[in-house]
Design a protein around this motif. Structure first.
Motif, PDB file in Angstrom:
ATOM      1  N   LYS A  41      -7.242  -2.006   9.508  1.00 28.15           N
ATOM      2  CA  LYS A  41      -6.281  -1.507   8.185  1.00 28.15           C
ATOM      3  C   LYS A  41      -5.806  -0.701   8.451  1.00 28.15           C
ATOM      4  O   LYS A  41      -5.493  -0.129   9.113  1.00 28.15           O
ATOM      5  N   LYS A  42      -4.072  -1.153   7.996  1.00 25.95           N
ATOM      6  CA  LYS A  42      -3.840  -0.257   7.931  1.00 25.95           C
ATOM      7  C   LYS A  42      -3.165   0.586   7.188  1.00 25.95           C
ATOM      8  O   LYS A  42      -3.544   0.001   5.417  1.00 25.95           O
ATOM      9  N   ASN A  43      -2.881   2.293   7.003  1.00 24.50           N
ATOM     10  CA  ASN A  43      -3.014   2.417   4.766  1.00 24.50           C
ATOM     11  C   ASN A  43      -1.381   2.372   4.413  1.00 24.50           C
ATOM     12  O   ASN A  43      -0.616   2.036   5.396  1.00 24.50           O
ATOM     13  N   ALA A  44      -1.075   3.673   3.486  1.00 27.00           N
ATOM     14  CA  ALA A  44       0.534   3.186   3.070  1.00 27.00           C
ATOM     15  C   ALA A  44       1.100   4.004   4.287  1.00 27.00           C
ATOM     16  O   ALA A  44       2.360   2.778   3.958  1.00 27.00           O
ATOM     17  N   LYS A  45       0.934   4.943   4.845  1.00 32.20           N
ATOM     18  CA  LYS A  45       2.028   5.819   5.220  1.00 32.20           C
ATOM     19  C   LYS A  45       2.216   4.716   6.845  1.00 32.20           C
ATOM     20  O   LYS A  45       2.764   5.075   7.028  1.00 32.20           O
ATOM     21  N   GLU A  46       1.208   3.865   7.098  1.00 30.87           N
ATOM     22  CA  GLU A  46       1.491   3.327   8.156  1.00 30.87           C
ATOM     23  C   GLU A  46       2.539   1.781   7.918  1.00 30.87           C
ATOM     24  O   GLU A  46       3.381   1.229   8.698  1.00 30.87           O
ATOM     25  N   PHE A  49       8.440   2.722   5.502  1.00 31.17           N
ATOM     26  CA  PHE A  49       9.479   2.804   6.607  1.00 31.17           C
ATOM     27  C   PHE A  49      10.356   4.756   6.065  1.00 31.17           C
ATOM     28  O   PHE A  49      11.005   4.442   6.966  1.00 31.17           O
ATOM     29  N   LEU A  50       9.573   5.342   5.879  1.00 32.30           N
ATOM     30  CA  LEU A  50       9.916   6.806   5.744  1.00 32.30           C
ATOM     31  C   LEU A  50       9.326   7.424   6.387  1.00 32.30           C
ATOM     32  O   LEU A  50       7.561   7.017   6.873  1.00 32.30           O
ATOM     33  N   PRO A  51       9.935   8.567   6.998  1.00 29.27           N
ATOM     34  CA  PRO A  51       9.971   9.202   8.110  1.00 29.27           C
ATOM     35  C   PRO A  51       8.852  10.265   7.718  1.00 29.27           C
ATOM     36  O   PRO A  51       8.220  10.333   6.063  1.00 29.27           O
ATOM     37  N   ASP A  52       7.119  10.478   8.415  1.00 32.02           N
ATOM     38  CA  ASP A  52       6.476  11.269   7.606  1.00 32.02           C
ATOM     39  C   ASP A  52       6.370  12.656   6.569  1.00 32.02           C
ATOM     40  O   ASP A  52       6.094  12.626   5.727  1.00 32.02           O
ATOM     41  N   HIS A  55       7.803  11.139   3.438  1.00 35.38           N
ATOM     42  CA  HIS A  55       6.452  10.272   2.774  1.00 35.38           C
ATOM     43  C   HIS A  55       6.079  11.428   2.044  1.00 35.38           C
ATOM     44  O   HIS A  55       4.824  11.718   0.993  1.00 35.38           O
ATOM     45  N   LYS A  56       5.290  12.634   2.736  1.00 43.89           N
ATOM     46  CA  LYS A  56       4.820  13.265   2.246  1.00 43.89           C
ATOM     47  C   LYS A  56       5.102  14.539   0.314  1.00 43.89           C
ATOM     48  O   LYS A  56       4.662  14.199  -0.211  1.00 43.89           O
ATOM     49  N   LYS A  57       6.294  14.756   1.303  1.00 44.47           N
ATOM     50  CA  LYS A  57       7.336  15.246  -0.181  1.00 44.47           C
ATOM     51  C   LYS A  57       7.732  14.670  -1.329  1.00 44.47           C
ATOM     52  O   LYS A  57       7.170  14.676  -2.414  1.00 44.47           O
ATOM     53  N   LEU A  58       7.828  12.653  -1.224  1.00 50.07           N
ATOM     54  CA  LEU A  58       7.873  11.748  -2.481  1.00 50.07           C
ATOM     55  C   LEU A  58       5.970  11.867  -2.799  1.00 50.07           C
ATOM     56  O   LEU A  58       6.543  11.613  -4.551  1.00 50.07           O
ATOM     57  N   GLU A  59       5.649  11.617  -1.800  1.00 52.33           N
ATOM     58  CA  GLU A  59       4.053  12.300  -2.838  1.00 52.33           C
ATOM     59  C   GLU A  59       3.376  13.018  -3.373  1.00 52.33           C
ATOM     60  O   GLU A  59       3.177  13.360  -4.608  1.00 52.33           O
ATOM     61  N   GLN A  60       4.289  14.687  -3.229  1.00 48.05           N
ATOM     62  CA  GLN A  60       3.644  15.807  -3.886  1.00 48.05           C
ATOM     63  C   GLN A  60       4.547  15.817  -4.779  1.00 48.05           C
ATOM     64  O   GLN A  60       4.278  15.796  -5.933  1.00 48.05           O
TER      65      GLN A  60
END
Length: 95
Positions: A41-46, A49-52, A55-60
């Motif tokens: 199974k793939k998680n949301a990050k995989e 389309f965003l770079p890691d 993606h981390k900045k958006l989540e924070q």
């Protein structure tokens, strides 16, 4: 007629069983049994389309806004996503 084997795990009992799609299950995927796939199974990050880093900045930032809303007494938030000429606008609003 074959004998029923005893002491099988649930996974072993349902190994070769596949539910036939019917009128009841076609519209309500929430109640349909999970389809099993052989792959991992793939998680949301995989799937993003965003770079890691982005993606981390958006989540924070979403977490920060959500905590601020919670401190102000808002228990549930509905997120409104709109596209603007400059980019994407993510706006929280109380339910």
């Amino acid at each position: 007629m074959s004998k029923i084997k005893k002491n099988l795990s649930d996974q072993d009992m349902l190994k070769n069983w596949h539910e036939v799609e019917s009128f009841e299950t076609i519209f309500d995927q929430g109640e349909a049994p999970a389809k099993r796939s052989g792959g991992a199974k793939k998680n949301a990050k995989e799937e993003s389309f965003l770079p890691d880093e982005a993606h981390k900045k958006l989540e924070q930032l979403v977490l920060d806004i959500r905590l601020e809303q919670f401190r102000n007494g808002v228990k549930e938030v509905k997120w409104k996503v709109t596209r603007t000429p400059e980019g994407i606008l993510l706006t929280p609003s109380p339910k």
